[in-house]
Design a protein around this motif. Structure first.
Motif, PDB file in Angstrom:
ATOM      1  N   TYR A   1      -1.569   4.443 -14.149  1.00 11.07           N
ATOM      2  CA  TYR A   1      -1.171   5.293 -13.024  1.00 11.07           C
ATOM      3  C   TYR A   1      -1.703   4.706 -11.721  1.00 11.07           C
ATOM      4  O   TYR A   1      -0.962   4.539 -10.753  1.00 11.07           O
ATOM      5  CB  TYR A   1      -1.681   6.717 -13.233  1.00 11.07           C
TER       6      TYR A   1
ATOM      7  N   TRP B   1       0.900   2.981  -8.999  1.00 13.15           N
ATOM      8  CA  TRP B   1       1.119   3.741  -7.779  1.00 13.15           C
ATOM      9  C   TRP B   1       0.488   3.100  -6.555  1.00 13.15           C
ATOM     10  O   TRP B   1       0.961   3.326  -5.440  1.00 13.15           O
ATOM     11  CB  TRP B   1       0.596   5.163  -7.913  1.00 13.15           C
TER      12      TRP B   1
ATOM     13  N   THR C   1       5.714  -0.012  -3.870  1.00 15.26           N
ATOM     14  CA  THR C   1       4.816   0.004  -5.014  1.00 15.26           C
ATOM     15  C   THR C   1       5.584  -0.277  -6.305  1.00 15.26           C
ATOM     16  O   THR C   1       6.793  -0.034  -6.387  1.00 15.26           O
ATOM     17  CB  THR C   1       4.106   1.371  -5.131  1.00 15.26           C
TER      18      THR C   1
ATOM     19  N   ILE D   1       5.703   1.318  -9.070  1.00 23.82           N
ATOM     20  CA  ILE D   1       6.337   2.495  -9.681  1.00 23.82           C
ATOM     21  C   ILE D   1       7.670   2.801  -8.992  1.00 23.82           C
ATOM     22  O   ILE D   1       8.634   3.202  -9.650  1.00 23.82           O
ATOM     23  CB  ILE D   1       5.395   3.725  -9.674  1.00 23.82           C
ATOM     24  N   ASN D   2       7.753   2.576  -7.681  1.00 21.66           N
ATOM     25  CA  ASN D   2       9.025   2.787  -6.982  1.00 21.66           C
ATOM     26  C   ASN D   2      10.044   1.727  -7.371  1.00 21.66           C
ATOM     27  O   ASN D   2      11.237   2.001  -7.413  1.00 21.66           O
ATOM     28  CB  ASN D   2       8.808   2.802  -5.475  1.00 21.66           C
ATOM     29  N   LYS D   3       9.566   0.504  -7.641  1.00 18.75           N
ATOM     30  CA  LYS D   3      10.488  -0.532  -8.120  1.00 18.75           C
ATOM     31  C   LYS D   3      11.049  -0.152  -9.484  1.00 18.75           C
ATOM     32  O   LYS D   3      12.233  -0.343  -9.748  1.00 18.75           O
ATOM     33  CB  LYS D   3       9.760  -1.878  -8.205  1.00 18.75           C
ATOM     34  N   ILE D   4      10.205   0.389 -10.348  1.00 21.47           N
ATOM     35  CA  ILE D   4      10.669   0.836 -11.670  1.00 21.47           C
ATOM     36  C   ILE D   4      11.646   1.999 -11.509  1.00 21.47           C
ATOM     37  O   ILE D   4      12.663   2.065 -12.193  1.00 21.47           O
ATOM     38  CB  ILE D   4       9.473   1.221 -12.555  1.00 21.47           C
ATOM     39  N   LYS D   5      11.323   2.913 -10.588  1.00 23.37           N
ATOM     40  CA  LYS D   5      12.168   4.074 -10.350  1.00 23.37           C
ATOM     41  C   LYS D   5      13.585   3.688  -9.940  1.00 23.37           C
ATOM     42  O   LYS D   5      14.556   4.325 -10.342  1.00 23.37           O
ATOM     43  CB  LYS D   5      11.559   4.929  -9.230  1.00 23.37           C
ATOM     44  N   TYR D   6      13.688   2.650  -9.122  1.00 22.16           N
ATOM     45  CA  TYR D   6      15.002   2.232  -8.626  1.00 22.16           C
ATOM     46  C   TYR D   6      15.617   1.138  -9.476  1.00 22.16           C
ATOM     47  O   TYR D   6      16.567   0.487  -9.053  1.00 22.16           O
ATOM     48  CB  TYR D   6      14.891   1.804  -7.167  1.00 22.16           C
ATOM     49  N   GLY D   7      15.083   0.907 -10.664  1.00 23.91           N
ATOM     50  CA  GLY D   7      15.700  -0.003 -11.613  1.00 23.91           C
ATOM     51  C   GLY D   7      15.364  -1.471 -11.438  1.00 23.91           C
ATOM     52  O   GLY D   7      15.997  -2.316 -12.048  1.00 23.91           O
TER      53      GLY D   7
END
Length: 162
Positions: free
Chosen positions: A75, A79, A88, A90-96
């Motif tokens: 985490y 983050w 960050t 996690i945002n890269k993972i969030k947007y694929g």
């Protein structure tokens, strides 16, 4: 699981994130150093509490504590790990934007060293194969910085000739 094993898992987690998301600069190394110091303190406190209350004997609770520890480390890494593009992980993972093989290869190259000691010439370009540097670009930036600093220095020195 004892403190040494938790510390090894902490180092492994940091290594995995640094390899998967290699677009970090000096702030990334500083962040990893501070993160390792912080989590080492948490591991020490966790080990002391575990030994005082004898939690190491309860296998299920020990596994649960380890799972919570892993989740908390990932985490904080995902983050807050600084990237050059200010996004960050996690945002890269969030947007694929998952890590590609090229990212992993680039990340692994950051942890390698050129052990070719046959020809010991410090100015060989082969010594810098693991660094993403364009020689002409670096020279232009150095010239620009030097000229800017000299202009500032000339402006700051007020010499009047009479």
């Amino acid at each position: 699981m004892n403190g040494w094993q938790r510390f090894a898992v902490l180092l492994l987690c940091c290594f995995v994130v640094m390899v998967c998301y290699p677009t970090f600069d000096a702030a990334g190394w500083t962040f990893i150093g501070i993160l390792i110091a912080m989590w080492t303190g948490a591991i020490m406190i966790l080990s002391i509490i575990s030994n005082i209350f004898g939690l190491y004997r309860l296998e299920t609770l020990n596994k649960l504590i380890f799972l919570v520890f892993i989740c908390a480390v990932f985490y904080t890494l995902l983050w807050y790990f600084p990237q050059e593009d200010k996004v960050t992980p996690i945002n890269k993972i969030k947007y694929g934007e998952l890590p590609t093989k090229a990212d992993i290869d680039k990340g692994l190259k950051r942890f390698t060293f050129n052990f070719d000691f046959v020809r010991r010439n410090a100015r060989r370009s082969e010594n810098f194969i693991n660094q993403d540097m364009d020689g002409d670009k670096v020279k232009k930036e150095i010239k620009k910085t030097v000229s800017k600093k000299t202009d500032e220095l000339i402006d700051s020195i007020q010499i009047e000739v009479e």
